[in-house]
Design a protein around this motif. Structure first.
Motif, mmCIF file in Angstrom:
data_model
loop_
_atom_site.group_PDB
_atom_site.id
_atom_site.type_symbol
_atom_site.label_atom_id
_atom_site.label_comp_id
_atom_site.label_asym_id
_atom_site.label_seq_id
_atom_site.Cartn_x
_atom_site.Cartn_y
_atom_site.Cartn_z
ATOM 1 N N VAL A 23 0.852 -1.189 0.000
ATOM 2 C CA VAL A 23 0.000 0.000 0.000
ATOM 3 C C VAL A 23 0.891 1.244 0.000
ATOM 4 O O VAL A 23 1.632 1.490 0.953
ATOM 5 C CB VAL A 23 -0.932 0.028 1.234
ATOM 6 C CG1 VAL A 23 -1.878 1.222 1.146
ATOM 7 C CG2 VAL A 23 -1.712 -1.279 1.343
ATOM 8 N N ASN A 24 0.827 1.985 -1.100
ATOM 9 C CA ASN A 24 1.564 3.245 -1.197
ATOM 10 C C ASN A 24 0.618 4.382 -0.792
ATOM 11 O O ASN A 24 -0.254 4.771 -1.548
ATOM 12 C CB ASN A 24 2.091 3.456 -2.613
ATOM 13 C CG ASN A 24 2.863 4.745 -2.737
ATOM 14 O OD1 ASN A 24 3.719 5.044 -1.910
ATOM 15 N ND2 ASN A 24 2.557 5.531 -3.760
ATOM 16 N N ASP A 25 0.845 4.904 0.417
ATOM 17 C CA ASP A 25 -0.074 5.896 0.992
ATOM 18 C C ASP A 25 0.404 7.319 0.665
ATOM 19 O O ASP A 25 0.709 8.104 1.553
ATOM 20 C CB ASP A 25 -0.160 5.678 2.507
ATOM 21 C CG ASP A 25 -1.339 6.400 3.147
ATOM 22 O OD1 ASP A 25 -2.311 6.683 2.430
ATOM 23 O OD2 ASP A 25 -1.281 6.668 4.358
ATOM 24 N N CYS A 26 0.478 7.579 -0.664
ATOM 25 C CA CYS A 26 0.892 8.913 -1.147
ATOM 26 C C CYS A 26 2.303 9.273 -0.693
ATOM 27 O O CYS A 26 2.553 10.389 -0.215
ATOM 28 C CB CYS A 26 -0.089 9.990 -0.712
ATOM 29 S SG CYS A 26 -1.726 9.787 -1.416
ATOM 30 N N LYS A 52 -4.997 9.599 -1.843
ATOM 31 C CA LYS A 52 -5.080 10.509 -0.701
ATOM 32 C C LYS A 52 -4.416 9.834 0.491
ATOM 33 O O LYS A 52 -4.658 8.660 0.763
ATOM 34 C CB LYS A 52 -6.553 10.807 -0.396
ATOM 35 C CG LYS A 52 -6.787 11.683 0.817
ATOM 36 C CD LYS A 52 -8.286 11.814 1.089
ATOM 37 C CE LYS A 52 -8.553 12.589 2.381
ATOM 38 N NZ LYS A 52 -9.996 12.627 2.708
ATOM 39 N N ASN A 53 -3.566 10.582 1.189
ATOM 40 C CA ASN A 53 -2.901 10.036 2.370
ATOM 41 C C ASN A 53 -3.921 9.844 3.490
ATOM 42 O O ASN A 53 -4.560 10.793 3.931
ATOM 43 C CB ASN A 53 -1.783 10.979 2.822
ATOM 44 C CG ASN A 53 -1.105 10.465 4.088
ATOM 45 O OD1 ASN A 53 -1.487 10.833 5.189
ATOM 46 N ND2 ASN A 53 -0.110 9.620 3.926
ATOM 47 N N GLU A 54 -4.080 8.587 3.942
ATOM 48 C CA GLU A 54 -5.106 8.276 4.947
ATOM 49 C C GLU A 54 -4.544 7.635 6.209
ATOM 50 O O GLU A 54 -5.283 7.379 7.144
ATOM 51 C CB GLU A 54 -6.161 7.357 4.333
ATOM 52 C CG GLU A 54 -6.945 7.998 3.191
ATOM 53 C CD GLU A 54 -7.949 7.042 2.586
ATOM 54 O OE1 GLU A 54 -9.138 7.396 2.570
ATOM 55 O OE2 GLU A 54 -7.555 5.950 2.133
ATOM 56 N N GLY A 55 -3.240 7.339 6.224
ATOM 57 C CA GLY A 55 -2.634 6.804 7.434
ATOM 58 C C GLY A 55 -2.574 5.290 7.488
ATOM 59 O O GLY A 55 -3.113 4.582 6.634
#
Length: 254
Positions: A23-26, A52-55
């Protein structure tokens, strides 16, 4: 800095029948390029490229939702694993019909120091395991546990959104509660990198984040009271809240 080593330690496992969900979180560094290069080498790697960065919690949840494997292992991108990890732990789980297999792990330090960490005793009951986590005698982390995927899906257990401290503490006790067979495998495979610049250590410095751990322990209190299980709830709150308060206030090395 650590991602290539992490992924290579996964795709070079002795156990071949795996899917690797990344999972590439931005990310704003070279992580995405590293992932794509390794995807060209190994078609078992699946990429979730978030817009979108979601953590961390949302990242883990998105992986769980598309996973097809019988079991799930979470591995943080700065850690790495030894070559026989999947094969040994999976065979142990299958041979004993385990829902969760807990393993020991190593703490790796920048100066080359290596510490073997023993997590949970073998042949103890579910309630004793939960007490150990509540009293901080054991680790709530998901990254040293092989977990049957069905436990997440069937019981609708997911990591808490909007929480940046205590994600593991939020889910692991619930997974243990719903498990029928939890086993301990007395061996370490995962190298937990003690990175002074890691996401976890950065979170220690923000006192406002302590409200997250308060939310987590209150949620656990509500959950286990509803299940009518006699666990040291007050000690859970005191121990975990005081630890995070101290870590937020002071730069504690351990």
């Amino acid at each position: 800095k650590y991602l290539k080593r992490c992924l290579e330690s996964i795709i070079s496992q002795d156990f071949i029948d795996i899917e690797v969900i990344v999972v590439n979180d931005c990310s704003i560094d070279n992580s995405l390029n590293i992932i794509k290069v390794l995807m060209n080498r190994d078609n078992r790697i699946k990429l979730i490229n978030k817009q979108k960065n979601e953590g961390l919690s949302a990242a883990r949840n998105s992986g769980i939702k598309i996973a097809k494997g019988e079991y799930i292992l979470h591995i943080d991108s700065d850690d790495w694993i030894e070559k026989n990890y999947f094969l040994e732990v999976y065979e142990y789980a299958k041979n004993h019909n385990a829902d969760i297999v807990i393993t020991d792990f190593y703490k790796d330090f920048d100066n080359g120091k290596l510490i073997y960490v023993k997590d949970q005793e073998e042949n103890i009951g579910k309630e004793e395991m939960l007490k150990n986590i509540f009293l901080m005698n054991s680790y709530p982390s998901v990254w040293n546990k092989l977990i049957r995927r069905e436990l997440y899906i069937k019981n609708k257990i997911f990591h808490p959104l909007g929480v940046s401290i205590g994600e593991d503490l939020y889910v692991t006790p619930k997974l243990i509660y719903f498990s029928k067979n939890i086993l301990k495998y007395n061996k370490a495979f995962l190298h937990y990198i003690q990175n002074p610049n890691s996401m976890v250590r950065a979170r220690f410095q923000n006192l406002n984040k302590v409200k997250d751990i308060y939310f987590v322990v209150k949620d656990l209190e509500k959950f286990f009271i509803s299940k009518n299980i006699n666990l040291p709830i007050n000690e859970l709150k005191i121990n975990h809240l005081s630890m995070w308060l101290l870590k937020s206030k002071y730069d504690l090395k351990d």
